[in-house]
Design a protein around this motif. Structure first.
Motif: not given
Length: 538
Positions: A108-130
């Motif tokens: 969220t701080m880095l502005g990832l997720g196309d400016g949406t909260a749900i999009g930004a949270t997917r980046y967290v899940i990507a870390a768990f996937f890796v």
């Protein structure tokens, strides 16, 4: 003289195994502190591969789901000091979205997720996937799978369309899986260090408190703990694992007890009511042998995404019986499959997430077992060794080619290039630009948090679709019932949710509404309650 007495006899010294810390020989236990150069290189390559595939077009596909919006909203509620934006009713243990809350401030701080909260949270899940991908390689190596086949295990996990499409969505299973794999990694440690097994108990408890269905792998984990050379070690391992893991799990009912919500009672939710709903009252999914049942359709959906991994993984699970340490994979997959085949209760779509790494691991281990058999055969017939190896590699490559090209390539390409959330974004933007912040709006959970945080900032003005019927607080805030709702946002799953959950207030609001704007499967509807309502329904 004292030193000489402590030294073993010469004959005994010759037979003693070499110390473990002299370097990772070919049969040395896998350890992160003694990685071979090939292990190190492979881990870096697999890390890069998993990161690229999980992040590529992350917000473009697949479509945002209501469950994703629910956990996103609950994670942000944790940051505000509560477990959920509405009444927390013990639908799941909260540790999964608490972990999200601890991490989603960064994207969220880095502005990832196309400016949406749900999009930004997917980046967290990507870390768990890796993390899951890397732990899968480490677990394979700890089970003495050769480096190429351990790498193959992770490659299959990362490339499988079934794994990739579910692994980038905000599901609690994706948070619990790396903890589960870490528990197996620690349980299979060759050292007699009790703390490994105590930590395995902690990791397993965290996995279960992230998603309770992962408890189905408990028997396989206990079996892994039994791989000790002596009974005394086994006893210490199992007791340490159960004691610490049990204490961790006890925090969940203890927290309910401290909130006076452990047992059912008037005017409050309870853990007892939630368990009763999940296991006894919730509509079942039928059987897999009943054509058209939810369970049969769900199984067909899983096979649609990756029938090769499921079929080959099940076959390899049988082959894993031949090797002692890999028998835990057979037990894990069997524990997972029995409720699907024999059960009739509710089966969630994301249940398959827990077993995908074990199917991939069984496949990699099965190939390793087959290679070992080939090597033994080659020792008896040295002149046939090279042709046998060549034939094995050719058959393996052909099988992987047949798995990957017709199904994996097409589906992965769609996932990495499709834009399935364009209508979602257009709907979000239209509501933000055209609806007053004072109007009462009913919105699907997939969009709820992004709308509410764009100016409403009130969970009972911007309301999630299910809450007028499922949260009693609605009646005190809106005594006029559904007629106080002014807008209804309809997404692809709204109508089916209203039907399956029996949402009468949402259904009434939807019935008395007209479409103002639509974007594909999404529409924004204005509610026009009857001038002289005959119904007393609220």
């Amino acid at each position: 003289m004292a030193v000489a007495e402590l030294e073993p006899p010469l004959a005994e010294r010759k037979d003693s195994p070499s110390p473990q810390h002299r370097g990772p020989g070919p049969d040395a236990p896998f350890s992160l502190t003694q990685l071979s150069s090939w292990d190190r290189i492979t881990l870096w390559v697999l890390s890069a591969m998993a990161a690229v595939l999980s992040l590529w077009n992350l917000t473009g596909a697949p479509s945002y789901q209501d469950d994703e919006g629910t956990y996103t909203a609950q994670a942000f509620a944790v940051q505000s000091g509560s477990l959920a934006p509405y009444t927390y009713w013990y639908d799941h243990p909260p540790l999964g979205w608490i972990q999200i809350a601890g991490l989603n401030w960064l994207p969220t701080m880095l502005g990832l997720g196309d400016g949406t909260a749900i999009g930004a949270t997917r980046y967290v899940i990507a870390a768990f996937f890796v993390a899951s991908a890397l732990l899968l390689y480490m677990l394979a190596r700890r089970m003495k799978v050769r480096i190429p086949f351990a790498a193959l295990t992770t490659v299959i996990f990362v490339l499988s369309p079934l794994s990739l499409v579910l692994g980038r969505q905000i599901y609690l299973d994706n948070i619990g899986v790396p903890w589960l794999l870490l528990a197996f990694y620690l349980a299979l440690s060759s050292r007699d260090a009790l703390w490994h097994h105590v930590c395995a108990g902690i990791c397993f408890a965290v996995a279960v408190l992230s998603k309770e269905t992962l408890a189905i792998f408990g028997p396989a984990l206990l079996m892994a703990l039994m791989y000790r050379p002596r009974w005394s070690n086994r006893t210490f391992s199992v007791v340490g694992f159960l004691t610490v893991g049990g204490l961790m799990l006890a925090f969940y009912p203890l927290s309910a007890l401290l909130r006076n919500e452990l047992l059912s009672g008037p005017d409050h939710v309870s853990l007892q009511d939630a368990l009763s709903y999940q296991f006894l009252e919730r509509s079942g999914s039928g059987t897999i042998f009943e054509a058209g049942s939810s369970r049969a359709e769900l199984l067909a959906g899983w096979l649609y995404f990756d029938k090769y991994l499921i079929a080959a993984g099940l076959a390899a699970a049988v082959l894993c019986i031949l090797r002692k340490q890999s028998r835990v994979l057979t037990v894990a997959i069997l524990s997972f499959a029995i409720p699907i085949v024999l059960g009739q209760g509710y089966l969630p779509a994301m249940y398959i997430i827990g077993v995908i790494p074990f199917l991939a691991l069984a496949l990699g281990t099965g190939v390793d077992i087959a290679w070992s058999g080939l090597e033994k055969l080659g020792k008896n017939r040295p002149h046939h060794r090279r042709p046998l190896r060549s034939a094995f590699v050719a058959v393996l490559c052909s099988a992987l080619f047949l798995m990957s090209v017709p199904q994996w390539f097409e589906q992965d390409r769609d996932l990495l290039t499709a834009e399935t959330n364009a209508n979602w974004r257009q709907t979000l933007n239209w509501v933000q630009d055209n609806v007053s912040r004072d109007d009462v709006v009913l919105a699907p959970y997939s969009m709820w948090y992004d709308l509410n945080s764009s100016g409403w900032n009130d969970a009972w003005t911007m309301i999630a679709t299910e809450k007028p019927d499922l949260d009693k607080q609605f009646e005190s805030v809106h005594p006029g019932g559904w007629q106080e709702i002014e807008w209804v946002i309809v997404g692809p799953s709204v109508t089916s949710n209203i039907d399956s959950l029996g949402l009468s207030r949402a259904a009434s609001a939807l019935k008395h509404s007209t479409t103002v704007q639509s974007f594909g499967e999404w529409s924004i509807r204005r509610v026009d309650p009857p001038a002289s309502p005959q119904s007393t329904e609220r």
